[in-house]
Design a protein around this motif. Structure first.
Motif, PDB file in Angstrom:
ATOM      1  N   LYS A 148       0.958  -1.100   0.022  1.00 19.63           N
ATOM      2  CA  LYS A 148      -0.023  -0.050   0.150  1.00 19.63           C
ATOM      3  C   LYS A 148       0.885   1.238  -0.058  1.00 19.63           C
ATOM      4  CE  LYS A 148      -3.670  -2.400   2.602  1.00 19.63           C
ATOM      5  NZ  LYS A 148      -4.330  -2.438   3.792  1.00 19.63           N
ATOM      6  N   THR A 149       2.126   1.260   0.554  1.00 12.96           N
ATOM      7  CA  THR A 149       3.116   2.358   0.681  1.00 12.96           C
ATOM      8  C   THR A 149       3.985   2.227  -0.619  1.00 12.96           C
ATOM      9  OG1 THR A 149       2.844   2.312   3.075  1.00 12.96           O
ATOM     10  CG2 THR A 149       4.658   3.567   2.096  1.00 12.96           C
ATOM     11  N   TYR A 150       4.355   1.057  -0.718  1.00 11.30           N
ATOM     12  CA  TYR A 150       5.451   0.897  -2.011  1.00 11.30           C
ATOM     13  C   TYR A 150       4.761   0.258  -2.978  1.00 11.30           C
ATOM     14  CZ  TYR A 150       8.485   1.763   2.035  1.00 11.30           C
ATOM     15  OH  TYR A 150       9.221   2.414   3.074  1.00 11.30           O
ATOM     16  N   THR A 151       4.606   1.049  -4.147  1.00 11.48           N
ATOM     17  CA  THR A 151       3.561   0.643  -5.031  1.00 11.48           C
ATOM     18  C   THR A 151       4.095  -0.365  -6.113  1.00 11.48           C
ATOM     19  OG1 THR A 151       4.442   2.672  -6.570  1.00 11.48           O
ATOM     20  CG2 THR A 151       2.430   2.995  -5.268  1.00 11.48           C
ATOM     21  N   ASN A 152       5.497  -0.565  -5.991  1.00 10.90           N
ATOM     22  CA  ASN A 152       6.183  -1.602  -7.003  1.00 10.90           C
ATOM     23  C   ASN A 152       6.161  -2.906  -6.176  1.00 10.90           C
ATOM     24  OD1 ASN A 152       6.498   0.144  -9.091  1.00 10.90           O
ATOM     25  ND2 ASN A 152       8.457   0.927  -8.434  1.00 10.90           N
ATOM     26  N   PHE A 153       5.790  -2.955  -4.907  1.00  9.72           N
ATOM     27  CA  PHE A 153       5.723  -4.374  -4.326  1.00  9.72           C
ATOM     28  C   PHE A 153       4.640  -5.301  -4.677  1.00  9.72           C
ATOM     29  CE2 PHE A 153       8.307  -3.201  -0.123  1.00  9.72           C
ATOM     30  CZ  PHE A 153       9.267  -2.709  -0.639  1.00  9.72           C
ATOM     31  N   ARG A 154       5.069  -6.318  -4.635  1.00  7.93           N
ATOM     32  CA  ARG A 154       3.968  -7.505  -4.907  1.00  7.93           C
ATOM     33  C   ARG A 154       3.972  -8.518  -3.900  1.00  7.93           C
ATOM     34  NH1 ARG A 154       2.897  -3.652  -7.385  1.00  7.93           N
ATOM     35  NH2 ARG A 154       2.189  -3.793  -9.572  1.00  7.93           N
ATOM     36  N   ILE A 155       3.208  -8.823  -2.983  1.00  8.86           N
ATOM     37  CA  ILE A 155       3.272  -9.831  -1.874  1.00  8.86           C
ATOM     38  C   ILE A 155       3.172 -10.941  -2.251  1.00  8.86           C
ATOM     39  CG2 ILE A 155       0.972  -9.351  -1.047  1.00  8.86           C
ATOM     40  CD1 ILE A 155       1.817  -9.562   1.821  1.00  8.86           C
ATOM     41  N   VAL A 156       3.872 -12.106  -1.725  1.00 10.94           N
ATOM     42  CA  VAL A 156       3.430 -13.491  -1.793  1.00 10.94           C
ATOM     43  C   VAL A 156       2.595 -13.760  -0.605  1.00 10.94           C
ATOM     44  CG1 VAL A 156       4.397 -15.933  -1.939  1.00 10.94           C
ATOM     45  CG2 VAL A 156       5.751 -13.923  -2.909  1.00 10.94           C
ATOM     46  N   PRO A 157       1.374 -14.078  -0.891  1.00 12.43           N
ATOM     47  CA  PRO A 157       0.362 -14.068   0.216  1.00 12.43           C
ATOM     48  C   PRO A 157       0.543 -15.175   1.103  1.00 12.43           C
ATOM     49  CG  PRO A 157      -0.516 -14.948  -2.122  1.00 12.43           C
ATOM     50  CD  PRO A 157       0.880 -14.466  -2.207  1.00 12.43           C
ATOM     51  N   GLU A 158       1.381 -16.170   0.975  1.00 13.77           N
ATOM     52  CA  GLU A 158       1.618 -17.191   1.933  1.00 13.77           C
ATOM     53  C   GLU A 158       2.657 -16.789   2.951  1.00 13.77           C
ATOM     54  OE1 GLU A 158       0.395 -20.810   4.058  1.00 13.77           O
ATOM     55  OE2 GLU A 158      -0.563 -19.614   2.174  1.00 13.77           O
ATOM     56  N   ALA A 159       2.344 -16.963   4.290  1.00 14.33           N
ATOM     57  CA  ALA A 159       3.545 -16.415   5.169  1.00 14.33           C
ATOM     58  C   ALA A 159       4.653 -17.213   5.112  1.00 14.33           C
ATOM     59  CB  ALA A 159       2.907 -16.346   6.553  1.00 14.33           C
ATOM     60  N   VAL A 160       5.767 -16.742   5.195  1.00 15.04           N
ATOM     61  CA  VAL A 160       6.982 -17.540   5.426  1.00 15.04           C
ATOM     62  C   VAL A 160       7.120 -18.033   6.824  1.00 15.04           C
ATOM     63  CG1 VAL A 160       9.480 -17.496   5.161  1.00 15.04           C
ATOM     64  CG2 VAL A 160       8.013 -16.026   3.737  1.00 15.04           C
ATOM     65  N   LEU A 161       7.105 -17.359   7.850  1.00 12.53           N
ATOM     66  CA  LEU A 161       6.925 -17.653   9.263  1.00 12.53           C
ATOM     67  C   LEU A 161       6.469 -16.676  10.193  1.00 12.53           C
ATOM     68  CD1 LEU A 161       9.841 -15.968  10.122  1.00 12.53           C
ATOM     69  CD2 LEU A 161      11.133 -17.706   9.359  1.00 12.53           C
ATOM     70  N   ASP A 162       6.434 -16.955  11.450  1.00  8.64           N
ATOM     71  CA  ASP A 162       5.857 -15.815  12.355  1.00  8.64           C
ATOM     72  C   ASP A 162       7.090 -15.259  13.305  1.00  8.64           C
ATOM     73  OD1 ASP A 162       3.390 -16.460  11.434  1.00  8.64           O
ATOM     74  OD2 ASP A 162       2.947 -17.751  13.259  1.00  8.64           O
ATOM     75  N   PHE A 163       7.063 -13.816  13.502  1.00  5.15           N
ATOM     76  CA  PHE A 163       7.868 -13.291  13.980  1.00  5.15           C
ATOM     77  C   PHE A 163       7.315 -12.820  15.362  1.00  5.15           C
ATOM     78  CE2 PHE A 163      11.722 -11.003  11.732  1.00  5.15           C
ATOM     79  CZ  PHE A 163      12.158 -12.160  11.193  1.00  5.15           C
ATOM     80  N   GLU A 164       8.141 -12.869  16.671  1.00  9.73           N
ATOM     81  CA  GLU A 164       7.640 -12.486  17.812  1.00  9.73           C
ATOM     82  C   GLU A 164       8.241 -11.146  18.192  1.00  9.73           C
ATOM     83  OE1 GLU A 164       7.209 -15.100  21.274  1.00  9.73           O
ATOM     84  OE2 GLU A 164       8.187 -16.605  19.914  1.00  9.73           O
ATOM     85  N   PHE A 165       7.564  -9.944  18.153  1.00  9.92           N
ATOM     86  CA  PHE A 165       8.181  -8.709  18.250  1.00  9.92           C
ATOM     87  C   PHE A 165       8.343  -8.293  19.816  1.00  9.92           C
ATOM     88  CE2 PHE A 165       6.536  -8.683  14.085  1.00  9.92           C
ATOM     89  CZ  PHE A 165       7.764  -8.192  13.519  1.00  9.92           C
ATOM     90  N   VAL A 166       9.582  -8.062  20.166  1.00 12.78           N
ATOM     91  CA  VAL A 166       9.679  -7.839  21.659  1.00 12.78           C
ATOM     92  C   VAL A 166      10.161  -6.523  22.075  1.00 12.78           C
ATOM     93  CG1 VAL A 166      11.054  -9.012  23.665  1.00 12.78           C
ATOM     94  CG2 VAL A 166       9.897 -10.480  22.025  1.00 12.78           C
ATOM     95  N   ALA A 167      10.081  -6.083  23.330  1.00 15.26           N
ATOM     96  CA  ALA A 167      10.667  -4.898  24.133  1.00 15.26           C
ATOM     97  C   ALA A 167      11.825  -5.502  25.153  1.00 15.26           C
ATOM     98  CB  ALA A 167       9.654  -4.267  24.861  1.00 15.26           C
ATOM     99  N   PHE A 168      13.016  -5.322  24.780  1.00 18.44           N
ATOM    100  CA  PHE A 168      13.913  -5.681  25.940  1.00 18.44           C
ATOM    101  C   PHE A 168      14.518  -4.326  26.653  1.00 18.44           C
ATOM    102  CE2 PHE A 168      14.527  -8.377  22.088  1.00 18.44           C
ATOM    103  CZ  PHE A 168      14.814  -9.421  22.514  1.00 18.44           C
ATOM    104  N   THR A 169      14.699  -5.023  28.083  1.00 15.84           N
ATOM    105  CA  THR A 169      14.727  -3.836  29.132  1.00 15.84           C
ATOM    106  C   THR A 169      15.868  -4.213  29.931  1.00 15.84           C
ATOM    107  OG1 THR A 169      13.113  -4.367  30.615  1.00 15.84           O
ATOM    108  CG2 THR A 169      12.555  -2.838  28.948  1.00 15.84           C
ATOM    109  N   GLU A 230      13.087  -8.311  17.049  1.00 13.30           N
ATOM    110  CA  GLU A 230      12.566  -9.583  16.816  1.00 13.30           C
ATOM    111  C   GLU A 230      13.302 -10.435  18.107  1.00 13.30           C
ATOM    112  OE1 GLU A 230      12.484 -13.764  16.248  1.00 13.30           O
ATOM    113  OE2 GLU A 230      14.255 -12.658  15.683  1.00 13.30           O
ATOM    114  N   LYS A 231      12.374 -11.500  18.634  1.00 14.41           N
ATOM    115  CA  LYS A 231      12.820 -12.168  19.860  1.00 14.41           C
ATOM    116  C   LYS A 231      14.170 -12.888  19.560  1.00 14.41           C
ATOM    117  CE  LYS A 231      11.299 -15.625  22.910  1.00 14.41           C
ATOM    118  NZ  LYS A 231      10.269 -16.703  23.288  1.00 14.41           N
TER     119      LYS A 231
END
Length: 284
Positions: A148-169, A230-231
């Protein structure tokens, strides 16, 4: 002399002076047959020498062309099959030697298409710019919706893997359960990680850095309260730096995708099918 020539021809062989029989009589009248024979024999030798020389040159050129084709054809084939990807992911998921878990998934996906893939690390925003310009063929792994932001992008609709986004302190008193809990703190993340750019709002301070090395050096120096990453790659950097008592606060889990430049969108159905089959057969 003429008798010998006649015998030679009667035996079914061409005499060196066989030209004489096709000449008009006026061209040989008054000349000795021996002289005429020598003249034509010399002419034949010169003609044969020229023809032989031209044949050798032609064969040499042909041989050189064949050698060049044999040498260059494999290189041409490899170049045609190789696909260039970039990634912002680091070890242990992606490495320079392409032996991380993410690397192995991508290599297998393209192997099933009969292609090779070369992946290189780029900083977050640079990787997006390069793909949008068509410098690279694709990028992996990224959150959904970037097209939606990068108009020349084309997504491959099947996910590669899942990411866990983490806050480290480092501060044990800090408790983070959601995005809103970040507000009282200074927060750092790698520039170009869109999930953080979207969700980190109204905090005390935002510090954007070039890569994960700078990110965790800030944490080690206590120049920021929280770093977001990423975790598994975050834990890897923490171990490298020898940091102790670092807490990891889960913020979100997202499916991650590969994107292609629009010039390569014909690959999407096959890549989608390959990812699905890898999940079905237990490869992923």
């Amino acid at each position: 002399m003429w008798f010998l020539i006649s015998l030679h021809m009667a035996a079914g062989q061409k005499h060196p002076c066989w030209h004489l029989w096709s000449l008009p009589s006026r061209q040989i009248a008054g000349s000795k047959p021996e002289n005429i024979c020598r003249q034509f024999h010399k002419s034949d030798q010169m003609s044969e020498t020229n023809t032989s020389s031209q044949s050798v040159k032609l064969l040499a050129k042909l041989g050189l062309a064949i050698v060049l084709i044999m040498l260059l054809w494999p290189l041409r084939g490899d170049a045609a099959e190789a696909v260039s990807f970039n990634t912002t992911t680091t070890a242990p998921l992606a490495t320079k030697d392409q032996d991380g878990f993410q690397d192995e998934i991508l290599i297998e996906v393209f192997r099933r298409q009969g292609r090779k893939v070369i992946t290189r690390y780029l900083p977050g925003e640079r990787s997006l710019i390069n793909l949008n310009k068509g410098v690279d063929d694709g990028t992996v792994v990224r959150i959904a919706g970037l097209e939606k932001t990068y108009t020349n992008f084309r997504i491959v609709p099947e996910a590669v893997l899942d990411f866990e986004f983490v806050a480290f302190t480092l501060d044990q008193a800090v408790v983070i359960n959601n995005w809103a809990d970040l507000k009282p703190y200074s927060v750092s993340f790698v520039n170009g990680w869109k999930i953080y750019e979207k969700n980190v709002q109204g905090v005390k301070q935002i510090v954007r850095v070039r890569d994960q090395v700078q990110l965790f050096q800030l944490l080690a120096a206590k120049r920021t309260d929280i770093v977001l990453y990423e975790k598994w790659s975050g834990l890897y950097e923490i171990k490298k730096l020898g940091l102790k008592n670092v807490r990891a606060h889960p913020l979100a889990t997202r499916a991650m995708y590969m994107y292609l430049h629009k010039k390569n969108e014909a690959m999407i159905p096959d890549l989608t099918a390959a990812l699905k089959s890898m999940k079905s057969d237990g490869t992923i």
